[in-house]
Design a protein around this motif. Structure first.
Motif, short mmCIF file in Angstrom:
data_model
loop_
_atom_site.label_atom_id
_atom_site.label_comp_id
_atom_site.label_asym_id
_atom_site.label_seq_id
_atom_site.Cartn_x
_atom_site.Cartn_y
_atom_site.Cartn_z
N VAL A 114 7.50 15.03 101.16
CA VAL A 114 7.19 14.06 102.21
C VAL A 114 5.89 13.31 101.93
N ALA A 115 5.10 13.79 100.97
CA ALA A 115 3.85 13.12 100.61
C ALA A 115 3.46 13.52 99.19
N ARG A 116 2.71 12.63 98.54
CA ARG A 116 2.22 12.93 97.20
C ARG A 116 0.70 12.99 97.22
N ILE A 117 0.14 14.08 96.76
CA ILE A 117 -1.31 14.23 96.66
C ILE A 117 -1.78 13.57 95.36
N VAL A 118 -2.74 12.64 95.47
CA VAL A 118 -3.28 11.96 94.29
C VAL A 118 -4.78 12.20 94.22
N ARG A 119 -5.28 12.43 93.02
CA ARG A 119 -6.72 12.65 92.83
C ARG A 119 -7.10 12.26 91.41
N ASN A 120 -8.40 11.99 91.21
CA ASN A 120 -8.90 11.54 89.91
C ASN A 120 -9.30 12.69 89.00
N ASP A 124 -1.71 15.54 90.02
CA ASP A 124 -1.19 15.28 91.36
C ASP A 124 -0.28 16.43 91.80
N GLY A 125 0.18 16.34 93.04
CA GLY A 125 1.12 17.32 93.57
C GLY A 125 1.89 16.71 94.73
N TYR A 126 2.89 17.42 95.22
CA TYR A 126 3.68 16.97 96.37
C TYR A 126 3.52 17.95 97.53
N ILE A 127 3.66 17.42 98.73
CA ILE A 127 3.78 18.24 99.94
C ILE A 127 5.24 18.18 100.36
N ALA A 128 5.87 19.35 100.48
CA ALA A 128 7.28 19.40 100.85
C ALA A 128 7.44 19.38 102.37
N GLU A 129 8.68 19.17 102.79
CA GLU A 129 9.01 19.06 104.21
C GLU A 129 8.64 20.33 104.98
N ASP A 130 8.69 21.48 104.31
CA ASP A 130 8.33 22.74 104.97
C ASP A 130 6.87 23.11 104.79
N ARG A 132 5.21 23.42 101.91
CA ARG A 132 4.92 24.03 100.61
C ARG A 132 4.37 22.98 99.65
N LEU A 133 3.36 23.37 98.86
CA LEU A 133 2.81 22.49 97.84
C LEU A 133 3.62 22.64 96.56
N MET A 134 3.94 21.50 95.93
CA MET A 134 4.75 21.50 94.73
C MET A 134 4.04 20.69 93.65
N PRO A 135 4.28 21.00 92.38
CA PRO A 135 3.72 20.17 91.30
C PRO A 135 4.51 18.88 91.16
N VAL A 136 4.01 17.96 90.36
CA VAL A 136 4.78 16.75 90.03
C VAL A 136 5.77 17.10 88.93
N SER A 137 6.71 16.22 88.70
CA SER A 137 7.74 16.45 87.71
C SER A 137 7.77 15.29 86.71
N GLU A 138 8.02 15.61 85.44
CA GLU A 138 8.17 14.56 84.43
C GLU A 138 9.53 13.87 84.54
N LYS A 139 10.45 14.49 85.27
CA LYS A 139 11.81 13.96 85.36
C LYS A 139 12.00 12.97 86.49
N TYR A 140 11.19 13.10 87.54
CA TYR A 140 11.49 12.33 88.75
C TYR A 140 10.21 12.07 89.54
N THR A 141 10.09 10.87 90.09
CA THR A 141 8.97 10.51 90.96
C THR A 141 9.52 10.10 92.32
N SER A 142 9.06 10.77 93.37
CA SER A 142 9.54 10.48 94.72
C SER A 142 8.63 9.45 95.38
N ARG A 143 9.25 8.45 96.01
CA ARG A 143 8.49 7.39 96.69
C ARG A 143 8.17 7.84 98.11
N VAL A 144 6.98 8.40 98.28
CA VAL A 144 6.53 8.92 99.57
C VAL A 144 5.10 8.45 99.81
N VAL A 145 4.60 8.69 101.02
CA VAL A 145 3.23 8.30 101.36
C VAL A 145 2.25 9.08 100.48
N LEU A 146 1.16 8.41 100.07
CA LEU A 146 0.14 9.04 99.23
C LEU A 146 -0.93 9.70 100.10
#
Length: 254
Positions: A114-120, A124-130, A132-146
């Motif tokens: 539901v969101a992507r964590i971005v930092r310098n 980066d990482g993702y926040i899931a709907e439940d 849970r924190l998830m890593p990014v993936s080389e296979k797929y990029t989800s278009r969610v709020v940063l």
């Protein structure tokens, strides 16, 4: 007559128990004799987030797929396989089971970001709907709020966002943005400082929205909608650079 009736009932119960035990014993014996014929992996992915594919799930199983086929089903601990699959952050749930014919079925449910964590200063990482924190993936990029800012360092130390009260409020905020068609299209980024104060950046317009702490959500979004629906159409989309929603009963625009 009463004693005779009870005796018959007890005999029937005893026979039923023996039959059930016999079926269980027969099933277990048959299971031990059955060799694994095929492995089917089913990925439940309602929201089309292609972070993992069948090959990734096979790797998580930590089993040699070629050698596994033909092996005795009894020799494979399917519960251990299930636990290994569930360790993957992208996976919300997994079930591994077999049938009497020797087919092993793996059902996997993926998490929804539901969101992507971005930092310098790190990945980066993702926040899931439940939460849970998830890593990014080389296979797929989800278009969610940063999500950016000093607060993300604290977030990344946690396994789940909702471990803290501020995190629970943030999840409520992300839920409101996602479930509202207008906000989902309009809000592009949340910059959160170390004290959990939020500044929003929109898709359209140059204004910086000072939202404050993720509390009183309905009131703040109501004021922000007034700003977008009533003020900007009259004054122009590039008129204001800063909008503050923190003051009770006011919209401060500069």
């Amino acid at each position: 007559m009463k004693l005779k009736f009870n005796l018959k009932r007890e005999v029937k119960i005893g026979v039923a128990v023996l039959v059930i035990l016999g079926i269980i014993a027969f099933t277990e014996r048959r299971r031990g004799e059955v060799a694994i014929r095929d492995i089917t992996i089913k990925i439940e992915n309602v929201h089309e987030n292609h972070f993992l594919d069948e090959a990734d799930v096979q790797d998580l199983m930590q089993l040699n797929q070629e050698n596994l086929k033909g092996a005795e089903l009894e020799a494979v601990n399917l519960k251990d396989v299930e636990k290994r699959i569930k360790t993957e952050p992208f996976i919300r749930d997994a079930q591994v089971y077999s049938d009497l014919k020797g087919n092993v079925v793996v059902n996997v449910e993926l998490r929804r970001p539901v969101a992507r964590i971005v930092r310098n200063d790190g990945p980066d990482g993702y926040i899931a709907e439940d939460g849970r924190l998830m890593p990014v993936s080389e296979k797929y990029t989800s278009r969610v709020v940063l999500v950016s800012g000093g607060y993300v360092r604290q977030l990344l130390k946690q396994k789940s966002v909702d471990e803290t009260e501020e995190g629970k409020q943030l999840m409520e905020l992300l839920k409101m943005i996602r479930e509202d068609e207008f906000w989902n299209a309009q809000i592009a980024q949340l910059d959160i400082d170390s004290k959990a104060g939020i500044t929003m950046f929109s898709q359209v317009g140059d204004e910086k929205i000072e939202f404050g702490k993720p509390d009183n959500l309905e009131v703040k979004f109501r004021k922000l909608k007034i700003f977008y629906k009533e003020i900007l159409p009259r004054m122009g989309w590039n008129k204001y650079k800063r909008v503050n929603l923190e003051y009770e009963g006011q919209i401060v625009a500069e």
